[in-house]
Design an enzyme around this catalytic site. Structure first.
Site, PDB file in Angstrom:
ATOM      1  N   CYS A 266       1.122  -0.742   0.051  1.00  0.00           N
ATOM      2  CA  CYS A 266      -0.128   0.290  -0.028  1.00  0.00           C
ATOM      3  C   CYS A 266       0.814   1.603  -0.177  1.00  0.00           C
ATOM      4  CB  CYS A 266      -0.496   0.244   1.605  1.00  0.00           C
ATOM      5  SG  CYS A 266      -0.336   0.035   3.035  1.00  0.00           S
ATOM      6  N   ASP A 384      -6.961  -7.819  -0.693  1.00  0.00           N
ATOM      7  CA  ASP A 384      -7.940  -7.351  -0.016  1.00  0.00           C
ATOM      8  C   ASP A 384      -7.966  -6.231  -1.252  1.00  0.00           C
ATOM      9  OD1 ASP A 384      -6.823  -4.555   1.021  1.00  0.00           O
ATOM     10  OD2 ASP A 384      -5.717  -6.611   1.783  1.00  0.00           O
ATOM     11  N   HIS A 387      -5.498  -2.632  -0.439  1.00  0.00           N
ATOM     12  CA  HIS A 387      -4.279  -3.380  -1.737  1.00  0.00           C
ATOM     13  C   HIS A 387      -3.908  -3.152  -2.579  1.00  0.00           C
ATOM     14  CE1 HIS A 387      -2.770  -4.455   2.812  1.00  0.00           C
ATOM     15  NE2 HIS A 387      -1.745  -3.518   2.258  1.00  0.00           N
TER      16      HIS A 387
END
Length: 447
Positions: A266, A384, A387
């Site tokens: 991220c 997810d 991210h």
């Protein structure tokens, strides 16, 4: 002599390095045609994963009930980066859902009936701008939202995240970003924000969430972007900030969020996204390198001053004229805050990237990308939507930050892999796709 015992942190770091280097060794030993396949962006699989999530989430997502506008933004922005739009039904459902998250007194909550919060307000506004079109943009009640921002304003210069909530740099960014992109940013909202953020720049050079805390990648992006939007980036010590920032890219090629922390996909955006902001303020950085203590120093009464010109005083102005900047110890000058974001992205890039952008792309594509779609923090963890959003945002930053101007074509040297990996460019201050930003800008500046 007794040997030193390795810490848990060291063991975790060695484990991640082992996983990452194993992937790189495999990649390096492949023939070129197989490397091209391995480094390919799995565009169709990402689109399928994201679209499925926007339509229906499994019961396990009930723990994110207060973050539903974020899920909309993460998914919609990821799809927009991939050049994909949603069908009419999904678009209508998204607008309807976010409208039900909008509080009658202004701002957006985490779901229908929930209290308004600056973080979910930012997410909802960016999601609606990403959807685009009159229906989505006109659904935002700017008048009431402005009142909500006023209510969140704190005497320290910062903002509260919600009624009675924490005061931090994240709140400053979400408030100022939303106000700027909606064309409602003014003196009252800007007052003393710069001084609050300046108090959060640490001895390391990065920016913390609140005074006295540790420098952090997310807060550093929020602080730098906010200081640009309020025309006070010259008040930060930029050489020291750069020094901290460049050393957050590690041997895994990705970025860590804080000193001595593990790499995380991220931060491809939260750290990597600061560099395209700094690329457009080189003249201020150069000025601070020449002048001793130019980034802001303390006077005898403990307040901060700046001897470096602001972005409106160096080279081509980033804004027009209308209102005044009158922050503590900062020169008074004519500024139209709502034009800064528009003019900033029009300004030519003044220097090459200060980090290894191809190496970061390699980390994203080989270590964060799931072949079946979606992105993750690091090898060994699950994909997810969060991210996926920020890995793709970071990938876009890497690809486009070599371009001299907004409409310049992407150079082959800027791209890891083939041109099929190319993503849409973003507005670096707001993290929305540039085309959608311009549509919103035109809509919200109509007479």
């Amino acid at each position: 002599m007794e040997l030193p015992v390795a810490t848990v942190t060291q063991h975790d770091q060695w484990k991640v390095e082992s996983q990452v280097f194993r992937i790189y060794d495999l990649f390096g030993n492949l023939p070129p045609n197989a490397q091209s396949v391995m480094i390919e962006l799995q565009r169709d699989n990402h689109i399928e994963y994201l679209t499925r999530g926007l339509r229906q989430l499994p019961p396990s997502f009930c723990t994110l009930d207060a973050s539903r506008p974020w899920l909309c933004y993460w998914i919609l922005h990821s799809l927009a980066l991939l050049g994909e739009s949603v069908d009419d039904e999904l678009e209508h459902n998204t607008i309807d859902f976010l409208s039900r998250c909008q509080d009658p007194s202004g701002g957006y909550g985490g779901g229908p009936g929930q209290l308004p919060h600056l973080a979910t307000t930012y997410a909802a506004v960016n999601a609606l701008i990403t959807v685009g079109g009159d229906q989505a943009l006109s659904s935002i009640n700017r008048c009431e939202l402005y009142k909500f921002l006023q209510q969140m304003k704190h005497p320290s210069g910062g903002f509260r995240m919600h009624d009675g909530g924490e005061i931090d740099v994240r709140a400053c960014y979400t408030a100022i970003s939303v106000a700027s992109i909606l064309n409602i940013l003014d003196d009252e909202l800007v007052h003393n924000v710069g001084s609050f953020i300046l108090s959060c720049q640490t001895y390391e050079g990065g920016i913390s969430g609140e005074p006295g805390s540790e420098a952090h990648g997310g807060y550093t992006f929020c602080g730098v972007a906010t200081m640009i939007l309020i025309n006070q980036i010259n008040r930060l010590d930029l050489p020291r900030l750069i020094d901290w920032l460049v050393f957050r890219q590690g041997k895994e090629f990705g970025f860590q969020g804080r000193t001595n922390k593990l790499v995380d996909g991220c931060y491809s955006f939260w750290q990597g996204g600061v560099f395209p902001l700094l690329q457009r303020v080189r003249s201020i950085i150069d000025e601070q390198l020449v002048l001793p203590d130019a980034g802001g120093h303390c006077t005898t009464n403990g307040t901060h001053t700046s001897t470096t010109p602001s972005i409106s005083e160096v080279g081509e102005s980033f804004e027009g004229t209308s209102s005044h900047v009158d922050d503590a110890c900062h020169s008074r000058q004519e500024v139209n805050f709502n034009d800064i974001g528009y003019n900033f992205v029009k300004r030519p890039i003044e220097m090459e990237p200060l980090f290894h952008s191809l190496a970061l792309q390699q980390y994203i594509l080989l270590c964060s990308q799931e072949e079946k779609g979606g992105m993750k923090d690091k090898p060994g963890l699950s994909r997810d939507f969060y991210h996926t959003c920020y890995c793709l945002s970071g990938l876009s930053v890497c690809q486009h930050m070599w371009s001299d101007e907004e409409d310049s074509p992407v150079l082959p040297r800027a791209l890891m892999g083939s041109y099929s990996n190319l993503l849409e460019p973003i507005h670096p201050l707001f993290n929305v796709v540039l085309e959608q930003y311009h549509e919103a800008r035109e809509f919200f500046t109509r007479d």
